[in-house]
Every structure is written in C-alpha cells, then in structure tokens.
Design an enzyme around this catalytic site. Structure first.
Site, PDB file in Angstrom:
ATOM      1  N   PRO A 203      -3.968  -0.556  19.003  1.00  0.00           N
ATOM      2  CA  PRO A 203      -3.748  -0.823  17.676  1.00  0.00           C
ATOM      3  C   PRO A 203      -3.947   0.297  16.771  1.00  0.00           C
ATOM      4  O   PRO A 203      -3.756  -0.137  15.392  1.00  0.00           O
ATOM      5  CB  PRO A 203      -4.621  -2.025  17.335  1.00  0.00           C
ATOM      6  CG  PRO A 203      -5.758  -1.744  18.363  1.00  0.00           C
ATOM      7  CD  PRO A 203      -5.210  -1.141  19.450  1.00  0.00           C
TER       8      PRO A 203
ATOM      9  N   HIS B 138       0.844  -1.167   0.186  1.00  0.00           N
ATOM     10  CA  HIS B 138       0.081   0.083   0.032  1.00  0.00           C
ATOM     11  C   HIS B 138       0.819   1.241   0.041  1.00  0.00           C
ATOM     12  O   HIS B 138       1.695   1.542   0.577  1.00  0.00           O
ATOM     13  CB  HIS B 138      -0.756   0.202   1.212  1.00  0.00           C
ATOM     14  CG  HIS B 138      -1.962  -1.138   1.242  1.00  0.00           C
ATOM     15  ND1 HIS B 138      -3.178  -0.720   1.785  1.00  0.00           N
ATOM     16  CD2 HIS B 138      -2.130  -1.899   0.319  1.00  0.00           C
ATOM     17  CE1 HIS B 138      -4.045  -1.864   1.436  1.00  0.00           C
ATOM     18  NE2 HIS B 138      -3.407  -2.629   0.656  1.00  0.00           N
TER      19      HIS B 138
ATOM     20  N   TYR C  32       3.996   6.060  10.312  1.00  0.00           N
ATOM     21  CA  TYR C  32       3.134   4.910  10.034  1.00  0.00           C
ATOM     22  C   TYR C  32       3.998   4.105   9.231  1.00  0.00           C
ATOM     23  O   TYR C  32       3.963   2.703   9.430  1.00  0.00           O
ATOM     24  CB  TYR C  32       1.962   5.380   8.913  1.00  0.00           C
ATOM     25  CG  TYR C  32       0.925   4.504   9.045  1.00  0.00           C
ATOM     26  CD1 TYR C  32      -0.082   4.340  10.138  1.00  0.00           C
ATOM     27  CD2 TYR C  32       0.919   3.568   7.820  1.00  0.00           C
ATOM     28  CE1 TYR C  32      -1.074   3.383   9.961  1.00  0.00           C
ATOM     29  CE2 TYR C  32      -0.231   2.674   7.855  1.00  0.00           C
ATOM     30  CZ  TYR C  32      -1.133   2.607   8.848  1.00  0.00           C
ATOM     31  OH  TYR C  32      -2.092   1.559   8.917  1.00  0.00           O
TER      32      TYR C  32
ATOM     33  N   LYS D 283       1.091  -0.873  15.223  1.00  0.00           N
ATOM     34  CA  LYS D 283       2.630  -0.744  15.546  1.00  0.00           C
ATOM     35  C   LYS D 283       2.938  -1.995  16.523  1.00  0.00           C
ATOM     36  O   LYS D 283       4.275  -2.277  16.556  1.00  0.00           O
ATOM     37  CB  LYS D 283       2.793   0.644  16.430  1.00  0.00           C
ATOM     38  CG  LYS D 283       2.930   1.679  15.650  1.00  0.00           C
ATOM     39  CD  LYS D 283       4.302   1.834  14.647  1.00  0.00           C
ATOM     40  CE  LYS D 283       3.722   2.730  13.437  1.00  0.00           C
ATOM     41  NZ  LYS D 283       4.243   1.999  12.347  1.00  0.00           N
TER      42      LYS D 283
ATOM     43  N   TYR E  85      -9.243   5.213   7.938  1.00  0.00           N
ATOM     44  CA  TYR E  85      -9.030   5.224   9.284  1.00  0.00           C
ATOM     45  C   TYR E  85     -10.490   6.424   9.555  1.00  0.00           C
ATOM     46  O   TYR E  85     -10.268   7.710   9.059  1.00  0.00           O
ATOM     47  CB  TYR E  85      -8.149   5.772   9.745  1.00  0.00           C
ATOM     48  CG  TYR E  85      -7.044   4.874   9.987  1.00  0.00           C
ATOM     49  CD1 TYR E  85      -6.180   4.434   8.903  1.00  0.00           C
ATOM     50  CD2 TYR E  85      -6.933   4.271  11.483  1.00  0.00           C
ATOM     51  CE1 TYR E  85      -4.976   3.537   9.114  1.00  0.00           C
ATOM     52  CE2 TYR E  85      -5.795   3.206  11.425  1.00  0.00           C
ATOM     53  CZ  TYR E  85      -4.998   2.792  10.410  1.00  0.00           C
ATOM     54  OH  TYR E  85      -4.066   2.233  10.735  1.00  0.00           O
TER      55      TYR E  85
HETATM   56  P1  RFL Z   1       2.527 -12.218  21.401  1.00  0.00           P
HETATM   57  O1  RFL Z   1       2.162 -12.179  19.709  1.00  0.00           O
HETATM   58  O2  RFL Z   1       1.358 -12.033  22.296  1.00  0.00           O
HETATM   59  O3  RFL Z   1       3.300 -13.682  21.553  1.00  0.00           O
HETATM   60  C1  RFL Z   1       3.408 -14.020  22.690  1.00  0.00           C
HETATM   61  C2  RFL Z   1       3.634 -15.625  22.743  1.00  0.00           C
HETATM   62  O4  RFL Z   1       3.836 -16.250  23.933  1.00  0.00           O
HETATM   63  C3  RFL Z   1       2.934 -17.180  24.267  1.00  0.00           C
HETATM   64  N1  RFL Z   1       3.043 -17.298  25.705  1.00  0.00           N
HETATM   65  C4  RFL Z   1       3.895 -18.298  26.427  1.00  0.00           C
HETATM   66  N2  RFL Z   1       4.728 -19.274  25.914  1.00  0.00           N
HETATM   67  C5  RFL Z   1       5.166 -19.950  26.846  1.00  0.00           C
HETATM   68  N3  RFL Z   1       5.090 -19.876  28.178  1.00  0.00           N
HETATM   69  C6  RFL Z   1       4.226 -19.007  28.682  1.00  0.00           C
HETATM   70  N4  RFL Z   1       4.111 -18.969  30.074  1.00  0.00           N
HETATM   71  C7  RFL Z   1       3.450 -18.116  27.845  1.00  0.00           C
HETATM   72  N5  RFL Z   1       2.432 -17.134  27.873  1.00  0.00           N
HETATM   73  C8  RFL Z   1       2.413 -16.673  26.594  1.00  0.00           C
HETATM   74  C9  RFL Z   1       1.452 -16.818  23.616  1.00  0.00           C
HETATM   75  O5  RFL Z   1       1.060 -17.984  23.469  1.00  0.00           O
HETATM   76  C10 RFL Z   1       2.041 -16.171  22.482  1.00  0.00           C
HETATM   77  O6  RFL Z   1       1.860 -17.051  21.314  1.00  0.00           O
HETATM   78  O7  RFL Z   1       3.481 -11.181  21.459  1.00  0.00           O
HETATM   79  P2  RFL Z   1       4.733 -10.766  20.531  1.00  0.00           P
HETATM   80  O8  RFL Z   1       5.624 -11.826  19.915  1.00  0.00           O
HETATM   81  O9  RFL Z   1       5.416  -9.704  21.506  1.00  0.00           O
HETATM   82  O10 RFL Z   1       3.960  -9.960  19.528  1.00  0.00           O
HETATM   83  C11 RFL Z   1       3.320  -8.741  19.865  1.00  0.00           C
HETATM   84  C12 RFL Z   1       1.965  -8.573  18.827  1.00  0.00           C
HETATM   85  O11 RFL Z   1       1.238  -9.914  18.591  1.00  0.00           O
HETATM   86  C13 RFL Z   1       1.177  -7.537  19.234  1.00  0.00           C
HETATM   87  O12 RFL Z   1       1.589  -6.410  19.722  1.00  0.00           O
HETATM   88  C14 RFL Z   1      -0.195  -7.328  18.337  1.00  0.00           C
HETATM   89  O13 RFL Z   1      -0.656  -8.267  17.597  1.00  0.00           O
HETATM   90  C15 RFL Z   1      -1.107  -6.272  18.825  1.00  0.00           C
HETATM   91  N6  RFL Z   1      -2.453  -6.510  18.399  1.00  0.00           N
HETATM   92  C16 RFL Z   1      -2.580  -5.850  17.248  1.00  0.00           C
HETATM   93  N7  RFL Z   1      -1.430  -4.903  16.714  1.00  0.00           N
HETATM   94  C17 RFL Z   1      -1.840  -4.092  15.506  1.00  0.00           C
HETATM   95  O14 RFL Z   1      -0.885  -3.735  15.195  1.00  0.00           O
HETATM   96  N8  RFL Z   1      -2.826  -4.305  15.077  1.00  0.00           N
HETATM   97  C18 RFL Z   1      -4.006  -5.142  15.478  1.00  0.00           C
HETATM   98  O15 RFL Z   1      -5.084  -5.303  14.592  1.00  0.00           O
HETATM   99  C19 RFL Z   1      -3.840  -5.947  16.515  1.00  0.00           C
HETATM  100  N9  RFL Z   1      -4.888  -6.766  17.071  1.00  0.00           N
HETATM  101  C20 RFL Z   1      -3.330  -7.415  19.075  1.00  0.00           C
HETATM  102  C21 RFL Z   1      -4.510  -7.408  18.201  1.00  0.00           C
HETATM  103  C22 RFL Z   1      -3.366  -7.975  19.946  1.00  0.00           C
HETATM  104  C23 RFL Z   1      -4.229  -8.772  20.496  1.00  0.00           C
HETATM  105  N10 RFL Z   1      -4.072  -9.349  21.845  1.00  0.00           N
HETATM  106  C24 RFL Z   1      -2.472  -9.594  22.319  1.00  0.00           C
HETATM  107  C25 RFL Z   1      -4.923  -9.989  22.804  1.00  0.00           C
HETATM  108  C26 RFL Z   1      -5.527  -8.435  18.648  1.00  0.00           C
HETATM  109  C27 RFL Z   1      -5.450  -8.875  19.732  1.00  0.00           C
HETATM  110  C28 RFL Z   1      -6.366 -10.014  20.468  1.00  0.00           C
HETATM  111  C1  PHB Z   2      -5.537  -4.755  10.576  1.00  0.00           C
HETATM  112  O1  PHB Z   2      -5.847  -4.838   9.279  1.00  0.00           O
HETATM  113  O2  PHB Z   2      -5.850  -5.848  11.353  1.00  0.00           O
HETATM  114  C2  PHB Z   2      -5.050  -3.282  10.962  1.00  0.00           C
HETATM  115  C3  PHB Z   2      -4.717  -2.298  10.220  1.00  0.00           C
HETATM  116  C4  PHB Z   2      -4.348  -1.102  11.022  1.00  0.00           C
HETATM  117  C5  PHB Z   2      -4.494  -0.970  12.138  1.00  0.00           C
HETATM  118  C6  PHB Z   2      -4.956  -2.069  13.115  1.00  0.00           C
HETATM  119  C7  PHB Z   2      -5.351  -3.365  12.571  1.00  0.00           C
HETATM  120  O3  PHB Z   2      -4.079   0.370  12.762  1.00  0.00           O
END
Ligand code: RFL
Ligand code: PHB
Length: 397
Positions: free
Chosen positions: A292, A72, A384, A296, A200
């Site tokens: 989110p 994009h 961004y 980031k 957005y």
């Molecule tokens: P993660 O991806 O949470 O990975 C951590 C891993 O550790 C495991 N774990 C364990 N393993 C061993 N022993 C234990 N005691 C453990 N406890 C936990 C977990 O099962 C998991 O597999 O962290 P990491 O690697 O730091 O990555 C960060 C990202 O995942 C996170 O910042 C983003 O996904 C945040 N986030 C979003 N970010 C966006 O930019 N856009 C989004 O749309 C977005 N949606 C989200 C999200 C985070 C969510 N969470 C954490 C609830 C939606 C959700 C539901």
């Molecule tokens: C997504 O595609 O899941 C998404 C995109 C932009 C955001 C957050 C989530 O700021």
C-alpha cells in the site's frame, strides 16, 4: 438466471465495472459473498488518483466524494527529523482526493440499488464452469437455494482470496510475487489531522504514515513485523510509537484521540498473467496485489475495469473482439509500472529487518535525490497522482 456479464465480487473493481456497463446498456449481475454491512464498513485505501476521481465524477457517482473528499495538492516525505514537500499539483498539474474506499463502495452500491439493478449479497459457495465455452456458468447458494447464472462473460473481481483465479486450469497462469519482511499496523483515530497533507516517514524504528479520512478522523500506519499480533499493541503503545516516528524537528506531531479501529495488513507484490482465460477476465486484486505504500491498489483495480468495460462495450456494439483480445496486455503494462512504483516507494521508506547499514545509506541517498532533484520529484509525483486513465476505453468522452 441469465445475464450479459456475471461479475463476481462487489469491491471497487466489480462495482465500477457494473456501473460502467449499466451506463452503456449492458446487463450484469454482481455476486458478493459478504453482507452489505460488511462490505460498506471495511476500512482500506484512502487515496484516489486524479483519473479515478474524475471517472467517478463523470459517471455520476462523485457527488458525495466532491462534498466530503479532501483535495490534496502535495505530500510530505519525512526523514532525518525533517519534512520535505512534494508539490504534486505544481509538478503535474493534477491533484489527489482523500476519500475512503468504503465511501466509494457505498456510493456505488447506492447508485446500483437505487437504479433497481441486480446486486446479490451473501452469495455463498460461488463456483465457475464452462469458462472455455461461449456460455460460462456461475453457480452459487443464496437464501438456502442453489442458483445457476449463465452469462456471455465472467468478470473475476473477487479480490486476492477469491475463487475466480483458482477456477483457471493448472499451468495456464504464471504468478510473479514478492513478500516483504514487514506488515502495516493500521489505526483509525477520532482525532483532527495534525497536518493538511499525508506524511510518509522513514525512521530508524520503521516506516510510519500519517493520513486522514475527514477533518475529525486521522488514519495512521506503522511498520511492524509480518506476523505481528495486534493484541500486542494497546493504544498507549501505538501512540508512543507514532510520536517517536512521526514527530519532526519543525514541531509536527500527531494528535491523539480514541482509537476506532486497528488491524494488521500484510505487504506483498503479486502479478498473475495473463489476466484472461477463455471467457473469464480477472480484474483488480484478483489478478494483482501491490504493497500500500504507493496508495495504488484501489486505483489499479478501477483502471483494469475501465479497460474491460471499454472492450465489452465495443464487443457488444460491433462484435469486434480486438479490445477483449488485448485486455490482458493493455492492463499489464500499467500493472507493471504500478508494481515498480509501489515496490520502489516501499523499498525506499521501510527499515529492513536485518538492520543493513549499506541499504540504509542507499535509502537516504534515494530520498535525497527525490527531495532535491526536480526530475526525481516529478517522476514520483506523476506516478502518485496516477498515470492517465484511458477514458475513451471506458466509453467516456
Ligand atoms: P476487493 O476490494 O478485495 O473486492 C473483492 C470483493 O469480492 C468479494 N469476494 C467474493 N464475492 C463472491 N464470491 C466469492 N467467492 C468472493 N470472494 C471474495 C469480497 O468480499 C470483496 O467484496 O478487490 P478489488 O475490487 O479488486 O479492489 C482492490 C482494493 O480493495 C485493494 O487493492 C486495496 O484496498 C488494497 N488495500 C489498500 N490499498 C491502498 O491503496 N491503501 C490501503 O491503505 C490499503 N489497505 C488494502 C488495505 C487491502 C486490504 N485487504 C485486501 C486485506 C487493507 C486491507 C486489509
Ligand atoms: C490511507 O489513507 O489509508 C492511505 C494513504 C496512503 C497510502 C496508503 C493508505 O499510501
């Protein structure tokens, strides 16, 4: 069992760290508490910064991302019924890649298992000890057996609810946090995206985001109450609300389709400092959370482990501890800039609970500046597409 680096958590942080270390010949064991199926099917983030996409590609795990990810060149900001484009590529010379987090995770797992390197799923009751010694220990249960893993270093990549941060003695860490009075209802739908770029939207009824995963799948978000029960959102209500908030005067509207998945994500900002205790290094969501709105979270997690991998590579090669000593300080500089950007985007685009008319006017003034002033637009675009990643730190040319 013994390894160089014990990595707790197989999310983006843990898997990218393991991948970078393996390229440099440093051993690691990755422990993940959930199953492979669970980890590979969690729908989360979708936007890769330029530096993140580049790192994955340059380290040999970017093939599927390059085929299926969508590049994009801009994003849209919508308010007052009109869309305004922010030309990311024109303003920064860089682009973003829309590619689901679980696809990144799948590619990294396939590369690791394909190379025959250790990645243990379903590791239960993980416990850390000896973090203030030179031989930290990780204990866990696997297949009904108690396992002990000794390592030089433990990488706490186990997300916000993990055990690593909790293993640090009281009084060592300081936490900064902000909870927002809203959450996001996320929806994945079998429907072709109605726009080529993310939209957005600031709407009086609340924020809405239009995103996508493929030419056939749309990803959508709605601002809802922090304690919202997803059961109160049958599909018809979701579509009605999405139309209301996203429709613009120039005829943009979402395409409806089967809802494949829906869930509520809380919104908060958290930073834990320092990101190190003895031989434990915290990375990604284990150390910090962003709302989110700036897309980031995953990118920041990967930026942390690029720094950590670089510091570990130098330490193993030369014994020089300077990189490890600077790890927390180096990461926190980026972490706080990303915290500010994510807080700023969130505050600019969400309707406040109290229906505060003064704040509403400020938000519109801010959006006016961002869409009319080149300086403001450039600042948004730079943040961004992502601050530069220190590739040399990650051991990359
Ligand atoms: P993660 O991806 O949470 O990975 C951590 C891993 O550790 C495991 N774990 C364990 N393993 C061993 N022993 C234990 N005691 C453990 N406890 C936990 C977990 O099962 C998991 O597999 O962290 P990491 O690697 O730091 O990555 C960060 C990202 O995942 C996170 O910042 C983003 O996904 C945040 N986030 C979003 N970010 C966006 O930019 N856009 C989004 O749309 C977005 N949606 C989200 C999200 C985070 C969510 N969470 C954490 C609830 C939606 C959700 C539901
Ligand atoms: C997504 O595609 O899941 C998404 C995109 C932009 C955001 C957050 C989530 O700021």
């Amino acid at each position: 069992m013994r390894t160089d680096v014990a990595i707790v958590g197989a999310g983006p942080a843990g898997l990218v760290l393991a991948h970078l270390l393996a390229r440099a010949g440093i051993g690691s064991v990755v422990l993940e508490t959930h199953s492979r199926e669970h980890v590979e099917s969690r729908v989360r983030a979708g936007v890769l910064e330029a530096g993140t996409a580049d790192l994955l590609e340059r380290t040999g795990v970017g093939d599927r991302m390059r085929q299926q990810g969508m590049i994009h060149r801009g994003i849209e900001l919508s308010f007052g019924g009109r869309r305004h484009r922010v030309d990311l590529a024109g303003l920064t010379g860089r682009t973003i890649t829309v590619y689901g987090q679980q696809e990144v995770v799948r590619d990294l797992i396939a590369a690791r298992l394909g190379a025959g390197l250790p990645l243990i799923f379903d590791a239960k009751s993980v416990r850390l000890s000896g973090l203030d010694t030179s031989a930290p220990l990780v204990r866990f249960r696997h297949d009904g057996e108690e396992v002990e893993l000794t390592a030089d270093v433990v990488a706490g990549c186990d997300g916000h609810h993990g055990v690593c941060r909790q293993a640090v003695p009281d009084g060592v860490l300081r936490t900064y946090r902000r909870d927002y009075p809203y959450a996001w209802l996320g929806v994945l739908a079998q429907a072709p995206p109605a726009s080529e770029e993310l939209v957005y939207t600031r709407h009086e009824r609340g924020f809405a985001l239009f995103s996508m995963r493929s030419p056939a799948v749309t990803r959508l978000y709605l601002q809802v109450a922090p304690d919202e029960d997803v059961a109160g959102w049958p599909d018809e209500r979701i579509w009605a609300e999405l139309h209301r908030r996203l429709r613009t005067n120039d005829g943009f509207d979402v395409h409806e389709g089967d809802v494949l998945e829906k869930g509520v994500t809380p919104m908060r900002s958290v930073v834990t400092e320092p990101m190190r205790y003895g031989r434990l290094f915290l990375a990604g969501d284990a150390a910090h959370i962003v709302p989110p709105t700036g897309a980031k979270g995953m990118n920041l997690a990967i930026a942390d482990v690029a720094v950590l991998a670089g510091a570990l590579v130098t330490w193993y090669a030369t014994g020089d501890e300077a990189g490890l000593a600077a790890y927390s300080r180096t990461c926190l500089r980026r972490v706080w800039r990303v915290q500010h950007f994510s807080w700023w985007m969130t505050s600019m685009l969400h309707a406040t609970d109290r229906d505060d008319p003064y704040e509403h006017r400020l938000q519109l003034a801010q959006l006016d500046s961002v869409t009319q002033s080149l300086a403001y637009a450039t600042s948004l675009a730079e943040n961004y597409v992502g601050l530069p990643l220190d590739c040399a730190a990650a051991g990359l040319p």
